[in-house]
Design a protein around this motif. Structure first.
Motif, mmCIF file in Angstrom:
data_model
loop_
_atom_site.group_PDB
_atom_site.id
_atom_site.type_symbol
_atom_site.label_atom_id
_atom_site.label_comp_id
_atom_site.label_asym_id
_atom_site.label_seq_id
_atom_site.Cartn_x
_atom_site.Cartn_y
_atom_site.Cartn_z
ATOM 1 N N ARG A 11 3.020 37.293 21.597
ATOM 2 C CA ARG A 11 2.593 35.897 21.692
ATOM 3 C C ARG A 11 1.182 35.740 21.149
ATOM 4 N N LYS A 15 -2.902 26.508 21.584
ATOM 5 C CA LYS A 15 -3.413 25.451 22.461
ATOM 6 C C LYS A 15 -3.217 24.087 21.827
ATOM 7 N N THR A 17 -1.014 19.968 22.553
ATOM 8 C CA THR A 17 -0.133 19.149 23.378
ATOM 9 C C THR A 17 1.249 19.087 22.740
ATOM 10 N N ALA A 18 2.220 18.769 23.547
ATOM 11 C CA ALA A 18 3.603 18.653 23.096
ATOM 12 C C ALA A 18 4.279 17.589 23.952
ATOM 13 N N THR A 31 0.851 20.535 27.998
ATOM 14 C CA THR A 31 -0.140 21.313 27.270
ATOM 15 C C THR A 31 0.470 22.655 26.886
ATOM 16 N N THR A 32 0.322 23.033 25.624
ATOM 17 C CA THR A 32 0.836 24.332 25.190
ATOM 18 C C THR A 32 -0.212 25.410 25.428
ATOM 19 N N ASN A 33 0.257 26.631 25.636
ATOM 20 C CA ASN A 33 -0.631 27.752 25.925
ATOM 21 C C ASN A 33 -0.515 28.861 24.878
ATOM 22 N N MET A 35 2.565 31.005 21.984
ATOM 23 C CA MET A 35 3.856 30.890 21.324
ATOM 24 C C MET A 35 4.215 32.209 20.659
ATOM 25 N N ILE A 40 7.755 29.608 23.947
ATOM 26 C CA ILE A 40 6.434 28.994 24.063
ATOM 27 C C ILE A 40 6.064 28.870 25.542
ATOM 28 N N ILE A 42 3.870 26.766 28.366
ATOM 29 C CA ILE A 42 3.298 25.434 28.562
ATOM 30 C C ILE A 42 2.736 25.294 29.967
ATOM 31 N N LEU A 56 11.613 20.124 23.329
ATOM 32 C CA LEU A 56 10.165 20.143 23.177
ATOM 33 C C LEU A 56 9.814 19.772 21.743
ATOM 34 N N ILE A 58 6.808 19.910 19.103
ATOM 35 C CA ILE A 58 5.507 20.499 18.823
ATOM 36 C C ILE A 58 5.143 20.244 17.366
#
Length: 116
Positions: A11, A15, A17-18, A31-33, A35, A40, A42, A56, A58
């Motif tokens: 991964r 960072k 948004t989605a 909020t994505t963290n 991938m 992914i 979140i 989702l 993105i």
């Protein structure tokens, strides 16, 4: 077995948004963290049901002169845990039936980063 031990793909930080549509058809910003080619991570303000199906949206950033692409992905919720940060939840979403085009976009983006 811990969640890190089950990961097949490395991964990278992702960072942003989605938009998530849950199994009840609610649409919310998350909020994505991070991938990988397989999924992914979140953060969201509500608990997701493990093994439920979600969608989702993105934005995959541009790579080598290409334009950024907003894509919708079908996902399965692998885990969802309370983080302790103001009631937020951290969830891992596994990509499901990802198209070849979407896999190429994600792969091109991820390949920019060295993964040790």
């Amino acid at each position: 077995m811990g969640q890190n031990e089950r990961r097949i793909f490395p991964r990278i930080s992702f960072k942003g948004t989605a938009i998530l549509i849950d199994d009840q058809s609610h649409s919310v910003q998350v909020t994505t963290n991070d991938m990988s080619m397989g999924g992914i991570g979140i953060y969201c303000s509500f608990e997701l049901t493990v093994d439920s199906e979600v969608k989702l949206s993105i934005e995959v950033p541009s790579v080598s002169g290409t334009t950024a692409n907003n894509i919708w992905l079908q996902c399965t919720v692998a885990y969802c845990i309370l983080t302790g940060d103001a009631g937020d939840f951290m969830a891992g979403l596994q990509f499901k039936n990802i198209s070849d085009d979407h896999a190429r976009l994600i792969g091109a983006y991820l390949s920019q980063f060295s993964i040790d």
